[in-house]
Design a protein around this motif. Structure first.
Motif, PDB file in Angstrom:
ATOM      1  N   LYS A 103      -1.432  -0.110   8.642  1.00 29.61           N
ATOM      2  CA  LYS A 103      -0.652  -1.281   9.029  1.00 29.61           C
ATOM      3  C   LYS A 103      -1.585  -2.436   9.398  1.00 29.61           C
ATOM      4  O   LYS A 103      -1.348  -3.590   9.015  1.00 29.61           O
ATOM      5  CB  LYS A 103       0.251  -0.928  10.217  1.00 29.61           C
ATOM      6  CG  LYS A 103       1.261  -2.009  10.499  1.00 29.61           C
ATOM      7  CD  LYS A 103       2.180  -1.658  11.654  1.00 29.61           C
ATOM      8  CE  LYS A 103       3.130  -2.822  11.895  1.00 29.61           C
ATOM      9  NZ  LYS A 103       3.745  -2.745  13.221  1.00 29.61           N
ATOM     10  N   ALA A 104      -2.646  -2.092  10.135  1.00 30.25           N
ATOM     11  CA  ALA A 104      -3.605  -3.129  10.542  1.00 30.25           C
ATOM     12  C   ALA A 104      -4.220  -3.799   9.309  1.00 30.25           C
ATOM     13  O   ALA A 104      -4.372  -5.022   9.270  1.00 30.25           O
ATOM     14  CB  ALA A 104      -4.688  -2.517  11.420  1.00 30.25           C
ATOM     15  N   TYR A 105      -4.553  -3.004   8.293  1.00 33.01           N
ATOM     16  CA  TYR A 105      -5.116  -3.574   7.064  1.00 33.01           C
ATOM     17  C   TYR A 105      -4.087  -4.428   6.319  1.00 33.01           C
ATOM     18  O   TYR A 105      -4.418  -5.470   5.763  1.00 33.01           O
ATOM     19  CB  TYR A 105      -5.650  -2.464   6.147  1.00 33.01           C
ATOM     20  CG  TYR A 105      -7.072  -2.054   6.462  1.00 33.01           C
ATOM     21  CD1 TYR A 105      -8.104  -2.987   6.459  1.00 33.01           C
ATOM     22  CD2 TYR A 105      -7.393  -0.726   6.740  1.00 33.01           C
ATOM     23  CE1 TYR A 105      -9.409  -2.619   6.737  1.00 33.01           C
ATOM     24  CE2 TYR A 105      -8.704  -0.347   7.023  1.00 33.01           C
ATOM     25  CZ  TYR A 105      -9.702  -1.295   7.014  1.00 33.01           C
ATOM     26  OH  TYR A 105     -10.996  -0.933   7.289  1.00 33.01           O
ATOM     27  N   ARG A 106      -2.839  -3.963   6.322  1.00 31.85           N
ATOM     28  CA  ARG A 106      -1.803  -4.770   5.664  1.00 31.85           C
ATOM     29  C   ARG A 106      -1.659  -6.117   6.370  1.00 31.85           C
ATOM     30  O   ARG A 106      -1.467  -7.155   5.737  1.00 31.85           O
ATOM     31  CB  ARG A 106      -0.473  -4.009   5.651  1.00 31.85           C
ATOM     32  CG  ARG A 106      -0.427  -2.875   4.628  1.00 31.85           C
ATOM     33  CD  ARG A 106       0.993  -2.394   4.375  1.00 31.85           C
ATOM     34  NE  ARG A 106       1.609  -1.814   5.559  1.00 31.85           N
ATOM     35  CZ  ARG A 106       1.458  -0.546   5.954  1.00 31.85           C
ATOM     36  NH1 ARG A 106       0.702   0.277   5.241  1.00 31.85           N
ATOM     37  NH2 ARG A 106       2.055  -0.099   7.044  1.00 31.85           N
ATOM     38  N   ASN A 107      -1.786  -6.073   7.704  1.00 29.88           N
ATOM     39  CA  ASN A 107      -1.723  -7.328   8.455  1.00 29.88           C
ATOM     40  C   ASN A 107      -2.873  -8.260   8.101  1.00 29.88           C
ATOM     41  O   ASN A 107      -2.685  -9.475   8.010  1.00 29.88           O
ATOM     42  CB  ASN A 107      -1.736  -7.053   9.961  1.00 29.88           C
ATOM     43  CG  ASN A 107      -0.402  -6.530  10.463  1.00 29.88           C
ATOM     44  OD1 ASN A 107       0.580  -6.532   9.714  1.00 29.88           O
ATOM     45  ND2 ASN A 107      -0.365  -6.084  11.703  1.00 29.88           N
ATOM     46  N   VAL A 162      -3.752   1.963   3.209  1.00 33.19           N
ATOM     47  CA  VAL A 162      -2.635   0.997   3.258  1.00 33.19           C
ATOM     48  C   VAL A 162      -1.407   1.522   2.529  1.00 33.19           C
ATOM     49  O   VAL A 162      -0.298   1.042   2.762  1.00 33.19           O
ATOM     50  CB  VAL A 162      -3.002  -0.379   2.652  1.00 33.19           C
ATOM     51  CG1 VAL A 162      -3.870  -1.172   3.579  1.00 33.19           C
ATOM     52  CG2 VAL A 162      -3.629  -0.240   1.293  1.00 33.19           C
ATOM     53  N   ASN A 163      -1.631   2.510   1.646  1.00 33.36           N
ATOM     54  CA  ASN A 163      -0.484   3.087   0.943  1.00 33.36           C
ATOM     55  C   ASN A 163       0.304   4.057   1.823  1.00 33.36           C
ATOM     56  O   ASN A 163       1.390   4.479   1.459  1.00 33.36           O
ATOM     57  CB  ASN A 163      -0.956   3.807  -0.321  1.00 33.36           C
ATOM     58  CG  ASN A 163      -1.372   2.821  -1.393  1.00 33.36           C
ATOM     59  OD1 ASN A 163      -0.870   1.689  -1.431  1.00 33.36           O
ATOM     60  ND2 ASN A 163      -2.299   3.215  -2.240  1.00 33.36           N
ATOM     61  N   ASP A 164      -0.286   4.400   2.979  1.00 32.32           N
ATOM     62  CA  ASP A 164       0.408   5.281   3.914  1.00 32.32           C
ATOM     63  C   ASP A 164       1.145   4.414   4.940  1.00 32.32           C
ATOM     64  O   ASP A 164       0.535   3.809   5.816  1.00 32.32           O
ATOM     65  CB  ASP A 164      -0.632   6.178   4.611  1.00 32.32           C
ATOM     66  CG  ASP A 164      -0.003   7.099   5.645  1.00 32.32           C
ATOM     67  OD1 ASP A 164       1.234   6.988   5.855  1.00 32.32           O
ATOM     68  OD2 ASP A 164      -0.726   7.908   6.238  1.00 32.32           O
ATOM     69  N   ALA A 209      -3.832  -3.850  -0.421  1.00 32.51           N
ATOM     70  CA  ALA A 209      -2.741  -4.493   0.312  1.00 32.51           C
ATOM     71  C   ALA A 209      -2.368  -5.828  -0.336  1.00 32.51           C
ATOM     72  O   ALA A 209      -1.181  -6.152  -0.466  1.00 32.51           O
ATOM     73  CB  ALA A 209      -3.144  -4.701   1.765  1.00 32.51           C
ATOM     74  N   LEU A 210      -3.379  -6.592  -0.743  1.00 31.47           N
ATOM     75  CA  LEU A 210      -3.097  -7.875  -1.404  1.00 31.47           C
ATOM     76  C   LEU A 210      -2.344  -7.645  -2.713  1.00 31.47           C
ATOM     77  O   LEU A 210      -1.406  -8.375  -3.039  1.00 31.47           O
ATOM     78  CB  LEU A 210      -4.402  -8.634  -1.677  1.00 31.47           C
ATOM     79  CG  LEU A 210      -5.066  -9.310  -0.475  1.00 31.47           C
ATOM     80  CD1 LEU A 210      -6.463  -9.804  -0.851  1.00 31.47           C
ATOM     81  CD2 LEU A 210      -4.228 -10.469   0.044  1.00 31.47           C
TER      82      LEU A 210
END
Lengths: 296, 162
Positions: free
Chosen positions: A255-259, A246-248, A52-53
């Motif tokens: 989404k939670a991980y992207r956050n 996170v690629n999905d 994600a980063l």
């Protein structure tokens, strides 16, 4: 097979080149991802936050310090690309930059894999510190994947880090171990801050008071929260495919991980509301599904 | 038909009861158990040491009040960020002055005896000091304000005690 390493080396040289041409002297943040207990999702968290980063445009390197039990490569789908490991770097069989494996999709993402055939004593705290210091110059983020336990492997992983993410789940054993880890992290001067990531939360069970809620865990551990990740069956398929969730874009856990990644960068992102539908219709549905004997 | 209605009735009642009785939920059991376990983990006080502390407190406090020795409860509880040592003592009867004096004298005599045995006074006072320091370290020297009465009693005579 033989042509493989050369390809990787070339691609790696390219990254170096771009960094050098910019003439930037970066000072990356070293974050260790730890938990005490095994199986709570340290490695999954590492793969996803790292990805994600990188998606957010940061230069990220992940270090797997779980010598002898490496898995981060699998979660990223990079297991076939590993030529050199961290032990090869330490024992000077290759240069640090040669051992960095570039991600398939994202050129901003690299992995320094653990050796599978050696044990935790193959690398020392000092050596890991040096590696982190060197990588700081070229990357924005260095994520260190810590092995389970509180022995030497943990001490090594923590050595070079100045921040920590403590992964836990809303289960008694995981929370207890997280408390222990927090105690150890607090005793370490180098660790300037630590945050809690609550993984595998099941809103349905929390709702029926069968599982500890996010608030319960935060209160018991009295630590700052950096993320709440819902239990997601998608994690299993994503691990099987070697493709971080996170690629999905559709996945809630993704989404939670992207956050989480956005919070690490410094954005103020509200926590996801995991409570499912609390509308009247939702309750009616639940009530009738109860009648049909699906619940309890 | 009847069955369906009784089933429906039970479900309705159950639906409302679920929100009422939360104390026995798995989540609360987990939270409470965790709190107790974490207290022990954080203070390094094993159940053995807790029992020893309990016994010593009983011995000490019974000089001043007559109490139910079996029912004295000693627990570590978390109050926000602080760890509190909670002491609950069911007092059977307050002792009158004479009785207290007598008990104190007895303990003084015992102490003198033991001091004579130990030969030097300095040594004993030193050991008392170090033991107290250890105790403080272990319990993170946090006591709850609710237990002021017992705390006050605890602190002063504990020096006489050992």
């Amino acid at each position: 097979m033989l042509s493989y390493p050369q390809k990787i080396l070339d691609s790696l040289n390219k990254i170096n080149y771009t960094t050098n041409i910019k003439g930037e002297t970066m000072s990356g943040r070293v974050i260790v991802i730890t938990s005490g207990k095994g199986g709570v999702g340290k490695t999954t968290t590492n793969a996803n936050i790292g990805t994600a980063l990188a998606r957010a445009g940061k230069k990220v390197v992940m270090i797997d310090t779980d010598l002898g039990l490496r898995n981060l490569d699998l979660l990223l789908g990079l297991e076939n690309r590993i030529v050199y490991t961290i032990v090869d770097v330490v024992e000077e069989r290759c240069k640090l930059k040669q051992a960095l494996v570039k991600d398939k999709k994202n050129p901003n993402l690299c992995l320094l894999a653990a050796a599978q055939t050696r044990d935790k004593s193959a690398v020392t705290e000092e050596q890991l510190k040096d590696i982190c210091e060197t990588l700081k110059k070229d990357f924005d983020f260095i994520l260190v994947d810590c092995p389970a336990g509180i022995e030497q492997g943990f001490q090594n992983a923590v050595a070079g880090a100045s921040e920590a993410i403590v992964v836990t789940t809303p289960e008694m054993s995981a929370v207890r171990d997280a408390d222990r880890i927090i105690g150890l992290l607090e005793a370490k001067e180098e660790i300037k801050s630590y945050k809690l990531l609550l993984n595998r939360v099941r809103p349905n069970l929390v709702k029926t008071n069968d599982m500890m809620s996010v608030d319960d865990v935060v209160e018991i551990l009295s630590a700052d929260l950096i993320g709440i990740i819902p239990e997601d069956t998608g994690i299993i398929t994503s691990t099987n495919k070697g493709e971080p969730i996170v690629n999905d874009d559709k996945s809630l856990a993704g989404k939670a991980y992207r956050n989480v990644a956005r919070r690490i960068i410094g954005e103020d992102v509200p926590f996801l509301n995991l409570e499912e539908d609390t509308s009247v219709m939702g309750k009616v549905k639940k009530f009738f599904s109860g009648l049909m004997g699906k619940e309890k | 038909m009847n069955e369906i209605f009784t089933n429906l009735y039970n479900k309705v009642i159950g639906f409302f009861r679920q929100t009422e009785k939360q104390e026995t939920s798995a989540k609360d059991v987990a939270c409470n158990r965790l709190r107790v376990v974490l207290m022990q983990d954080r203070t390094n006080l094993t159940p053995e040491l807790m029992e020893r502390m309990r016994k010593e407190l009983v011995e000490l406090l019974s000089k001043y009040v007559e109490m139910d020795k079996e029912a004295l409860e000693l627990n570590l509880e978390q109050d926000g960020d602080q760890v509190a040592l909670m002491l609950s003592i069911p007092v059977i009867r307050a002792k009158d002055e004479e009785e207290i004096q007598k008990a104190l004298q007895e303990s003084e005599e015992e102490k003198e005896k033991s001091e004579e045995e130990d030969s030097s006074e300095k040594e004993t006072s030193e050991t008392v000091d170090s033991e107290e320091n250890n105790a403080n370290k272990d319990s993170e020297k946090e006591e709850s304000p609710q237990e002021k009465e017992t705390d006050a009693k605890e602190e002063n005579p504990s020096e006489d005690k050992k």
